[in-house]
Scaffold this active site. Structure first.
Site, PDB file in Angstrom:
ATOM      1  N   HIS A 178      -4.040   4.877  -1.840  1.00 57.56           N
ATOM      2  CA  HIS A 178      -5.517   4.896  -1.826  1.00 57.56           C
ATOM      3  C   HIS A 178      -6.099   4.432  -0.494  1.00 57.56           C
ATOM      4  O   HIS A 178      -7.215   4.785  -0.154  1.00 57.56           O
ATOM      5  CB  HIS A 178      -6.087   4.066  -2.974  1.00 57.56           C
ATOM      6  CG  HIS A 178      -5.611   2.644  -2.976  1.00 57.56           C
ATOM      7  ND1 HIS A 178      -4.300   2.298  -3.236  1.00 57.56           N
ATOM      8  CD2 HIS A 178      -6.251   1.485  -2.734  1.00 57.56           C
ATOM      9  CE1 HIS A 178      -4.161   1.000  -3.156  1.00 57.56           C
ATOM     10  NE2 HIS A 178      -5.331   0.473  -2.853  1.00 57.56           N
ATOM     11  N   ASP A 203      -0.532 -15.528  -9.996  1.00 57.35           N
ATOM     12  CA  ASP A 203      -1.176 -14.785  -8.915  1.00 57.35           C
ATOM     13  C   ASP A 203      -2.635 -15.239  -8.957  1.00 57.35           C
ATOM     14  O   ASP A 203      -3.450 -14.697  -9.693  1.00 57.35           O
ATOM     15  CB  ASP A 203      -1.039 -13.279  -9.148  1.00 57.35           C
ATOM     16  CG  ASP A 203      -1.765 -12.477  -8.074  1.00 57.35           C
ATOM     17  OD1 ASP A 203      -2.393 -13.088  -7.194  1.00 57.35           O
ATOM     18  OD2 ASP A 203      -1.729 -11.234  -8.122  1.00 57.35           O
ATOM     19  N   ALA A 227      -5.386 -15.522  -6.834  1.00 54.28           N
ATOM     20  CA  ALA A 227      -6.372 -15.214  -5.792  1.00 54.28           C
ATOM     21  C   ALA A 227      -7.763 -15.738  -6.183  1.00 54.28           C
ATOM     22  O   ALA A 227      -8.533 -16.168  -5.335  1.00 54.28           O
ATOM     23  CB  ALA A 227      -6.421 -13.710  -5.541  1.00 54.28           C
ATOM     24  N   LYS A 287      -9.804 -14.802  -0.999  1.00 55.50           N
ATOM     25  CA  LYS A 287     -10.789 -14.742  -2.084  1.00 55.50           C
ATOM     26  C   LYS A 287     -11.349 -16.164  -2.303  1.00 55.50           C
ATOM     27  O   LYS A 287     -12.209 -16.618  -1.568  1.00 55.50           O
ATOM     28  CB  LYS A 287     -10.152 -14.170  -3.352  1.00 55.50           C
ATOM     29  CG  LYS A 287      -9.915 -12.657  -3.310  1.00 55.50           C
ATOM     30  CD  LYS A 287      -8.663 -12.265  -2.620  1.00 55.50           C
ATOM     31  CE  LYS A 287      -8.338 -10.792  -2.762  1.00 55.50           C
ATOM     32  NZ  LYS A 287      -7.162 -10.415  -1.983  1.00 55.50           N
ATOM     33  N   TYR A 308       3.506 -24.387  17.480  1.00 56.30           N
ATOM     34  CA  TYR A 308       4.372 -23.438  16.752  1.00 56.30           C
ATOM     35  C   TYR A 308       5.017 -24.120  15.548  1.00 56.30           C
ATOM     36  O   TYR A 308       5.128 -23.555  14.470  1.00 56.30           O
ATOM     37  CB  TYR A 308       5.452 -22.898  17.702  1.00 56.30           C
ATOM     38  CG  TYR A 308       6.242 -21.759  17.110  1.00 56.30           C
ATOM     39  CD1 TYR A 308       5.886 -20.437  17.366  1.00 56.30           C
ATOM     40  CD2 TYR A 308       7.347 -22.001  16.291  1.00 56.30           C
ATOM     41  CE1 TYR A 308       6.601 -19.388  16.808  1.00 56.30           C
ATOM     42  CE2 TYR A 308       8.067 -20.955  15.737  1.00 56.30           C
ATOM     43  CZ  TYR A 308       7.694 -19.648  16.005  1.00 56.30           C
ATOM     44  OH  TYR A 308       8.403 -18.612  15.452  1.00 56.30           O
ATOM     45  N   PHE A 337      -1.876  -6.551  -9.664  1.00 58.70           N
ATOM     46  CA  PHE A 337      -2.703  -5.943  -8.621  1.00 58.70           C
ATOM     47  C   PHE A 337      -1.830  -4.949  -7.853  1.00 58.70           C
ATOM     48  O   PHE A 337      -0.605  -5.012  -7.925  1.00 58.70           O
ATOM     49  CB  PHE A 337      -3.286  -7.014  -7.686  1.00 58.70           C
ATOM     50  CG  PHE A 337      -4.207  -6.405  -6.662  1.00 58.70           C
ATOM     51  CD1 PHE A 337      -5.379  -5.789  -7.065  1.00 58.70           C
ATOM     52  CD2 PHE A 337      -3.886  -6.399  -5.315  1.00 58.70           C
ATOM     53  CE1 PHE A 337      -6.208  -5.184  -6.131  1.00 58.70           C
ATOM     54  CE2 PHE A 337      -4.722  -5.799  -4.382  1.00 58.70           C
ATOM     55  CZ  PHE A 337      -5.884  -5.188  -4.787  1.00 58.70           C
ATOM     56  N   ASP A 338      -2.459  -4.044  -7.090  1.00 61.50           N
ATOM     57  CA  ASP A 338      -1.673  -2.949  -6.488  1.00 61.50           C
ATOM     58  C   ASP A 338      -0.596  -3.434  -5.508  1.00 61.50           C
ATOM     59  O   ASP A 338       0.520  -2.938  -5.511  1.00 61.50           O
ATOM     60  CB  ASP A 338      -2.572  -1.883  -5.843  1.00 61.50           C
ATOM     61  CG  ASP A 338      -3.518  -2.429  -4.783  1.00 61.50           C
ATOM     62  OD1 ASP A 338      -3.581  -3.661  -4.629  1.00 61.50           O
ATOM     63  OD2 ASP A 338      -4.198  -1.632  -4.115  1.00 61.50           O
TER      64      ASP A 338
HETATM   65  O1  PLI Z   1      -4.995  -8.679   0.127  1.00 57.18           O
HETATM   66  P1  PLI Z   1      -3.973  -9.755   0.085  1.00 57.18           P
HETATM   67  O2  PLI Z   1      -2.669  -9.310   0.615  1.00 57.18           O
HETATM   68  O3  PLI Z   1      -4.436 -11.025   0.700  1.00 57.18           O
HETATM   69  O4  PLI Z   1      -3.772 -10.144  -1.453  1.00 57.18           O
HETATM   70  C1  PLI Z   1      -3.167  -9.299  -2.370  1.00 57.18           C
HETATM   71  C2  PLI Z   1      -3.691  -9.565  -3.757  1.00 57.18           C
HETATM   72  C3  PLI Z   1      -2.893 -10.179  -4.671  1.00 57.18           C
HETATM   73  N1  PLI Z   1      -3.356 -10.430  -5.935  1.00 57.18           N
HETATM   74  C4  PLI Z   1      -4.592 -10.104  -6.331  1.00 57.18           C
HETATM   75  C5  PLI Z   1      -5.023 -10.429  -7.715  1.00 57.18           C
HETATM   76  C6  PLI Z   1      -5.454  -9.476  -5.447  1.00 57.18           C
HETATM   77  O5  PLI Z   1      -6.689  -9.185  -5.847  1.00 57.18           O
HETATM   78  C7  PLI Z   1      -5.004  -9.173  -4.121  1.00 57.18           C
HETATM   79  C8  PLI Z   1      -5.828  -8.499  -3.195  1.00 57.18           C
HETATM   80  N2  PLI Z   1      -6.957  -7.956  -3.561  1.00 57.18           N
HETATM   81  C9  PLI Z   1      -7.736  -7.150  -2.823  1.00 57.18           C
HETATM   82  C10 PLI Z   1      -7.457  -6.783  -1.420  1.00 57.18           C
HETATM   83  C11 PLI Z   1      -8.911  -6.617  -3.483  1.00 57.18           C
HETATM   84  O6  PLI Z   1      -9.692  -5.899  -2.841  1.00 57.18           O
HETATM   85  O7  PLI Z   1      -9.090  -6.911  -4.682  1.00 57.18           O
END
Ligand code: PLI
Length: 461
Positions: free
Chosen positions: A452, A217, A219, A260, A73, A126-127
């Site tokens: 969505h 950000d 990813a 990603k 933990y 991003f959303d």
């Molecule tokens: O899906 P998460 O919570 O691990 O990450 C959110 C997220 C943050 N920033 C960016 C640039 C993203 O592309 C993102 C998540 N993207 C998804 C789920 C996608 O389908 O593009």
């Protein structure tokens, strides 16, 4: 196949069967799903291009690393292993894991909002980032270059910030009211489009001159670094890691959905350069929201796999094949006249649904209509990135219009072959040739936040 596309730099050791169900069944299933492919079962999808998030294949080294997971933990060995990799890549002092990108967003972004009326500015939020900005009581302002909105026009870095606009927004709002500048690399919503080093530097310089924090950000930071190496003068002799490190040096905080470029199925990263006070605040928030600071929502084995995946994601051979696969699909479509965001970006081909279905207005979701038609045609699941995803303006409650109404064909990492992508291209081309039959959609159920994912819809007769 043209030799310009690099073959897979791996061989396949384990397979997961997929099957194509009959078209008549797909028609029924889509209706039952409320014309929202998020509600389909994955076993009813032939080729799943919904997202590249957490859908990639892990390597043998990652599967091996899973067995080393320390599930303590507190003070897990796996945490320290991951921490050393994150610190090595970023050169930042502090690291906290999170369960995924939005977990990182929910604990970090509110720390920058200390009064009413504040905004974050990003090349494009991003959303989930937008949602967490708004949940923190702030507003999300997008500030990308105009070239990004002309899908047919070639520009090597369509994800770039519009620097003049950025300065104007800061001056108009007052720098005290800007909570942070978010560098989204690559710029997902604009087409997985990269941001150049020159533009990142100029953006960070503007932020510094006003004393505004810079948040990455990231990813898809490795894919962005690859594009810099390929397209920007002066970087050809740099390693991907060196380029990434140059980017990290410009910012104060790094947030990452590790699903990603981290090449794992679940995980998130928060790294803070040197602000101890911020680190302590985030540590305070992570415990009730995500978990104890040495796991933050991740299991020990997942932290092990991520420690390996982050490094594999920086390998140039891997990146070249990845970006080539996306380009291959884009080239197939362009040759058939299908309009796409050009040039193709890092993780997906973005089909321009506004150009395909100009007869469908933005608030009847042209891209969702194309997505649905593709599922019926070939069992391929894509995703809408347009007005459905953008939701409603928090002040006026109106649907948000955007010139970018995309069907995103998102390529999971190390998962599909060029042959799968040929099937996808053939399906899209058929939908394109039949485009006059596409119909708009209306809601039968509309959730308030991130609609969505769970909305239900029906075609307008
Ligand atoms: O899906 P998460 O919570 O691990 O990450 C959110 C997220 C943050 N920033 C960016 C640039 C993203 O592309 C993102 C998540 N993207 C998804 C789920 C996608 O389908 O593009």
């Amino acid at each position: 196949m043209n030799q310009n596309y690099k073959a897979e730099p791996y061989r396949i050791k384990m397979v997961e069967p997929i099957r194509e169900i009959p078209k008549t069944k797909r028609i029924k299933l889509l209706k039952n799903a409320g014309y929202n492919p998020f509600a389909l079962k994955s076993e009813d999808v032939y080729i799943d291009l919904l997202t590249d998030s957490g859908t990639g294949a892990m390597s043998q080294a990652q599967w091996g690393a899973l067995m080393q997971g320390d599930e303590a933990y507190a003070g897990s060995r796996s945490f320290y292993r991951l921490e050393s990799v994150v610190k090595h890549i970023t050169n930042y002092q502090y690291f906290i894991p999170a369960h995924q990108g939005r977990g990182a967003e929910q604990v970090v972004l509110p720390q920058f909002v200390h009064k009413k009326g504040m905004s974050f500015i990003s090349n494009m939020h991003f959303d989930t980032t937008r949602a967490h900005v708004e949940l923190a009581g702030a507003r999300a302002i997008d500030c990308v270059i105009d070239e990004c909105f002309d899908t047919a026009k070639h520009h090597p870095f369509k994800g770039n910030f519009n620097l003049e606009k950025l300065k104007r927004i800061i001056e108009d709002k007052g720098s005290d009211n800007i909570a942070g500048i978010i560098l989204t690399i690559t710029n997902n919503s604009a087409g997985g489009q990269p941001v150049s080093m020159e533009n990142l530097e100029a953006t960070a310089k503007i932020a510094r001159s006003y004393g505004i924090p810079v948040i990455i950000d990231g990813a898809r930071f490795s894919e962005n670094a690859y594009f810099v190496k390929m397209r920007e003068e002066g970087y050809q002799d740099h390693s991907i890691l060196e380029i990434a490190q140059e980017v990290f040096a410009m910012a104060d905080v790094f947030l990452m959905s590790a699903k990603k470029d981290g090449l794992v199925n679940m995980g998130g990263i928060i790294a803070i350069k040197d602000n101890e006070q911020l680190f302590k605040k985030v540590q305070g928030a992570i415990v009730p929201m995500e978990g104890f600071p040495t796991y933050g929502g991740m299991s020990g084995r997942d932290m092990e796999a991520l420690a390996v995946g982050l490094q594999e994601g920086l390998e140039e051979d891997y990146l070249r094949h990845r970006i080539d696969q996306v380009r291959y699909l884009g080239d197939q479509l362009r040759e058939a006249g299908v309009p796409i965001q050009y040039p193709t970006g890092g993780h997906a081909v973005f089909v321009d649904a506004k150009a395909i279905a100009p007869h469908i207005p933005y608030d009847q979701f042209p891209a969702q209509s194309v997505v649905n038609a593709l599922y019926i045609e070939s069992g391929v699941r894509a995703v809408e990135i347009g007005s459905l995803l953008l939701g409603r303006d928090p002040d006026t409650n109106e649907n948000i219009d955007t010139p970018l109404q995309f069907m995103r064909l998102t390529i999971p990492r190390r998962t599909y072959t060029y042959n799968h992508l040929k099937v996808v291209a053939d399906g899209v081309i058929k939908v394109f040739n039949d485009r006059k039959k596409l119909k708009g959609l209306t809601f039968t159920y509309e959730p308030q936040i991130l609609r969505h994912f769970t909305a239900k819809m029906q075609p307008i007769k």
